[in-house]
Design a protein around this motif. Structure first.
Motif, PDB file in Angstrom:
ATOM      1  N   GLU A 109       0.353  23.668   5.227  1.00  0.00           N
ATOM      2  CA  GLU A 109      -0.363  23.993   4.444  1.00  0.00           C
ATOM      3  C   GLU A 109      -1.632  24.392   5.101  1.00  0.00           C
ATOM      4  N   ARG A 111      -5.368  23.277   3.732  1.00  0.00           N
ATOM      5  CA  ARG A 111      -6.467  22.181   3.229  1.00  0.00           C
ATOM      6  C   ARG A 111      -7.507  22.175   3.177  1.00  0.00           C
ATOM      7  N   ILE A 129      -2.159  21.434   8.012  1.00  0.00           N
ATOM      8  CA  ILE A 129      -1.096  20.315   7.894  1.00  0.00           C
ATOM      9  C   ILE A 129       0.252  21.137   7.567  1.00  0.00           C
ATOM     10  N   ARG A 130       0.880  20.511   8.650  1.00  0.00           N
ATOM     11  CA  ARG A 130       2.801  20.363   8.714  1.00  0.00           C
ATOM     12  C   ARG A 130       3.562  19.264   8.440  1.00  0.00           C
ATOM     13  N   ASP A 131       4.073  18.505   7.527  1.00  0.00           N
ATOM     14  CA  ASP A 131       5.295  17.661   7.394  1.00  0.00           C
ATOM     15  C   ASP A 131       3.810  16.418   7.599  1.00  0.00           C
ATOM     16  N   GLY A 132       2.580  16.234   6.462  1.00  0.00           N
ATOM     17  CA  GLY A 132       1.958  15.693   6.994  1.00  0.00           C
ATOM     18  C   GLY A 132       1.002  15.083   7.820  1.00  0.00           C
ATOM     19  N   LYS A 133       1.129  16.454   8.919  1.00  0.00           N
ATOM     20  CA  LYS A 133       0.086  15.995   9.710  1.00  0.00           C
ATOM     21  C   LYS A 133      -0.419  17.200  10.221  1.00  0.00           C
ATOM     22  N   SER A 134      -1.738  16.784  10.818  1.00  0.00           N
ATOM     23  CA  SER A 134      -2.758  17.580  10.617  1.00  0.00           C
ATOM     24  C   SER A 134      -2.110  18.551  12.274  1.00  0.00           C
ATOM     25  N   ASP A 137      -4.455  17.288  15.327  1.00  0.00           N
ATOM     26  CA  ASP A 137      -4.549  16.346  15.752  1.00  0.00           C
ATOM     27  C   ASP A 137      -3.439  16.477  17.035  1.00  0.00           C
TER      28      ASP A 137
END
Length: 156
Positions: A109, A111, A129-134, A137
């Protein structure tokens, strides 16, 4: 076709047009969301930028999504275009290759965070973002980027 049939066809076309307009608005065209140009297709293969400036990685914190240049807003990666030392260049090249792997690992995603849409170079400021993680990161955890604090720090 009589005039009532023509009116019916035109009305149906207008309703479809309104539906497309509403969908475009939800995707961000003319609205406050992520523009459709920044919605990455799931089947897109990213490359290192060269002559093409479409779906490619520039460096560890910059890429083109479609025809839109994006600065990953939550990280700062080492420079490769004007490094201050060999260590920065080496780590910057590693960050670029790793970002390429990350964006090619599957759908993600895009964002917007905060109020700023673009930086002073007119790059869109976004987080991937993938699977809720940046994805940024991931680069930070591997030592290939730093969490963005609002100012650049030396890599040398």
């Amino acid at each position: 076709m009589n005039s009532l049939q023509v009116i019916g066809v035109l009305s149906a076309a207008a309703i479809v047009g309104l539906g497309i307009g509403a969908l475009s608005s939800l995707l961000g065209r003319g609205g406050g969301g992520v523009s459709q140009e920044l919605v990455p297709a799931t089947s897109v293969k990213y490359n290192i930028c060269g002559m093409s400036r479409r779906n490619c990685v520039v460096d560890g914190d910059t890429l083109w999504i479609g025809e839109v240049k994006v600065r990953i807003a939550d990280i700062d990666a080492p420079e490769i275009s004007s490094p201050r030392c060999d260590q920065e260049l080496d780590r910057g090249e590693q960050a670029k290759r790793r970002l390429l792997e990350l964006v090619n690992d599957g759908p993600f995603e895009v964002r917007q965070i905060g109020d700023r849409d673009a930086d002073k170079y007119d790059r869109k400021l976004r987080v991937l973002i993938r699977d809720g993680k940046s994805l940024g990161d991931h680069l930070v955890s591997e030592g290939l980027a730093r969490t963005w604090t609002g100012r650049r720090q030396s890599w040398c």
